[in-house]
Design an enzyme around this catalytic site. Structure first.
Site, PDB file in Angstrom:
ATOM      1  N   CYS A  91       0.803  -1.226   0.000  1.00 42.96           N
ATOM      2  CA  CYS A  91       0.000   0.000   0.000  1.00 42.96           C
ATOM      3  C   CYS A  91       0.836   1.276   0.000  1.00 42.96           C
ATOM      4  O   CYS A  91       0.318   2.353  -0.282  1.00 42.96           O
ATOM      5  CB  CYS A  91      -0.957  -0.002   1.188  1.00 42.96           C
ATOM      6  SG  CYS A  91      -2.205  -1.314   1.095  1.00 42.96           S
ATOM      7  N   HIS A 124      -2.913   7.367   1.153  1.00 40.53           N
ATOM      8  CA  HIS A 124      -3.376   6.003   0.895  1.00 40.53           C
ATOM      9  C   HIS A 124      -4.736   5.859   1.567  1.00 40.53           C
ATOM     10  O   HIS A 124      -5.077   6.608   2.493  1.00 40.53           O
ATOM     11  CB  HIS A 124      -2.352   5.018   1.477  1.00 40.53           C
ATOM     12  CG  HIS A 124      -2.858   3.622   1.570  1.00 40.53           C
ATOM     13  ND1 HIS A 124      -3.338   2.944   0.470  1.00 40.53           N
ATOM     14  CD2 HIS A 124      -2.989   2.781   2.625  1.00 40.53           C
ATOM     15  CE1 HIS A 124      -3.739   1.747   0.853  1.00 40.53           C
ATOM     16  NE2 HIS A 124      -3.535   1.628   2.141  1.00 40.53           N
ATOM     17  N   ASN A 155      -9.949  -0.031  -0.860  1.00 43.68           N
ATOM     18  CA  ASN A 155      -8.497   0.119  -0.811  1.00 43.68           C
ATOM     19  C   ASN A 155      -7.917  -0.517  -2.072  1.00 43.68           C
ATOM     20  O   ASN A 155      -7.978  -1.734  -2.235  1.00 43.68           O
ATOM     21  CB  ASN A 155      -7.962  -0.568   0.444  1.00 43.68           C
ATOM     22  CG  ASN A 155      -6.464  -0.465   0.608  1.00 43.68           C
ATOM     23  OD1 ASN A 155      -5.752  -0.153  -0.332  1.00 43.68           O
ATOM     24  ND2 ASN A 155      -5.974  -0.754   1.811  1.00 43.68           N
TER      25      ASN A 155
END
Length: 325
Positions: free
Chosen positions: A113, A252, A282
């Site tokens: 991520c 993020h 996500n």
């Protein structure tokens, strides 16, 4: 001699058309109400008939659309992904071929991520040294391919890709600082156990579903809400800035609660924090470039604005960056 900086010349993003809403996850004991309240997610996109390099390629082309840079002008393609098309060659090589950029150097990076942010930092170094003029950084993931849909944590991820065209400038704009970190002691709190040299693919690893990601949600939350505020404070202090100097945060997208807690600890008004997890969940390495593209396309970013980038991912990996528009 004027200092060379890397600036954002173009942005682009692409998500697959298939939408998977939260009601799908009732079968694993979750609900739309819980997912939206705790994660901020309403739906996510799922790739069908497309692989990671397809998403990356389409996002990359969009990043070039409103610029004078053609595919043959790209010097370097960096793809940040945890879901490559194959173990070899790199997904970036597939993207290079699809974009018809045979002159471009191409390689992948893996920081999960944090991949988008790590990729930007790497691309900026090639530009600042004068080695390259145009670097295409792409974050792309198809987490649907490594998700066990019978687990509760299957709610977190979606598929998507974002791209940033970095170019050289001597003007007073561009990326001017990065703070990157890693801590390998957190490696087991989010990982894919099988498929590498430690545990090669076998009939047994397939039976045990060890090729899907495994996540310790409590550790992810606790780590993220500790390290993100710390590194945000670190980069602001290093540049003699405060949260008041930040116009927009490009983070993020781990969960709405993590971002809210991070904003609270750093005294950043949450309306400055850009989010899109309600639509896409996500998207791992794709999150920061996708959010950046949407923020630019919205017209929010004005010349002279200060953008703060922040990410945390498996490894652990985390970091921040500062950018002057």
């Amino acid at each position: 001699m004027q200092k060379i900086r890397a600036y954002i010349k173009g942005t682009g993003s692409y998500v697959p058309p298939k939408i998977l809403k939260n009601d799908f996850f009732e079968k694993v004991g979750s609900s739309d109400e819980w997912i939206f309240k705790n994660l901020g997610i309403r739906e996510r996109r799922i790739a069908e008939g497309e692989v990671t390099s397809d998403l990356a390629y389409k996002a990359g082309l969009k990043a070039l659309e409103n610029t004078d840079v053609k595919p043959e002008n790209i010097d370097l393609i960096i793809v940040a992904t945890s879901t490559p098309d194959r173990q070899a060659p790199s997904t970036a090589c597939f993207v290079q071929e699809k974009m018809n950029s045979p002159q471009a150097v191409a390689f992948d990076i893996s920081a999960v991520c944090s991949g988008g942010l790590y990729g930007i930092a790497i691309g900026c170094q090639f530009i600042e040294t004068g080695m390259y003029k145009n670097v295409l950084v792409i974050g792309a993931d198809t987490f649907s391919t490594i998700t066990d849909w019978e687990r509760k944590d299957s709610v977190f991820f979606g598929d998507g890709a974002g791209a940033i065209l970095l170019s050289a400038t001597t003007e007073d704009k561009g990326f001017f600082d990065f703070k990157l970190h890693a801590d390998g002691t957190g490696k087991y709190h989010f990982n894919i156990p099988a498929g590498g040299s430690e545990m090669p693919a076998s009939e047994e690893t397939l039976k045990q579903k060890l090729h899907y990601f495994q996540m310790n949600g409590k550790e992810v939350f606790e780590t993220a809400t500790r390290v993100l505020p710390e590194t945000i404070d670190e980069i602001l202090e290093a540049n003699k800035m405060t949260s008041d100097n930040v116009d927009w945060v490009i983070p993020h997208q781990p969960s709405i609660r993590i971002l809210q807690e991070t904003a609270r600890k750093t005294n950043i008004p949450f309306e400055k924090v850009m989010t899109n997890m309600d639509k896409y969940a996500n998207t791992s390495g794709g999150t920061i470039p996708i959010v950046l593209d949407e923020t630019y396309k919205s017209g929010k970013v004005k010349p002279g604005n200060i953008l703060l980038f922040a990410a945390v991912g498996s490894g652990w990996t985390w970091g921040t960056a500062l950018y002057k528009a």
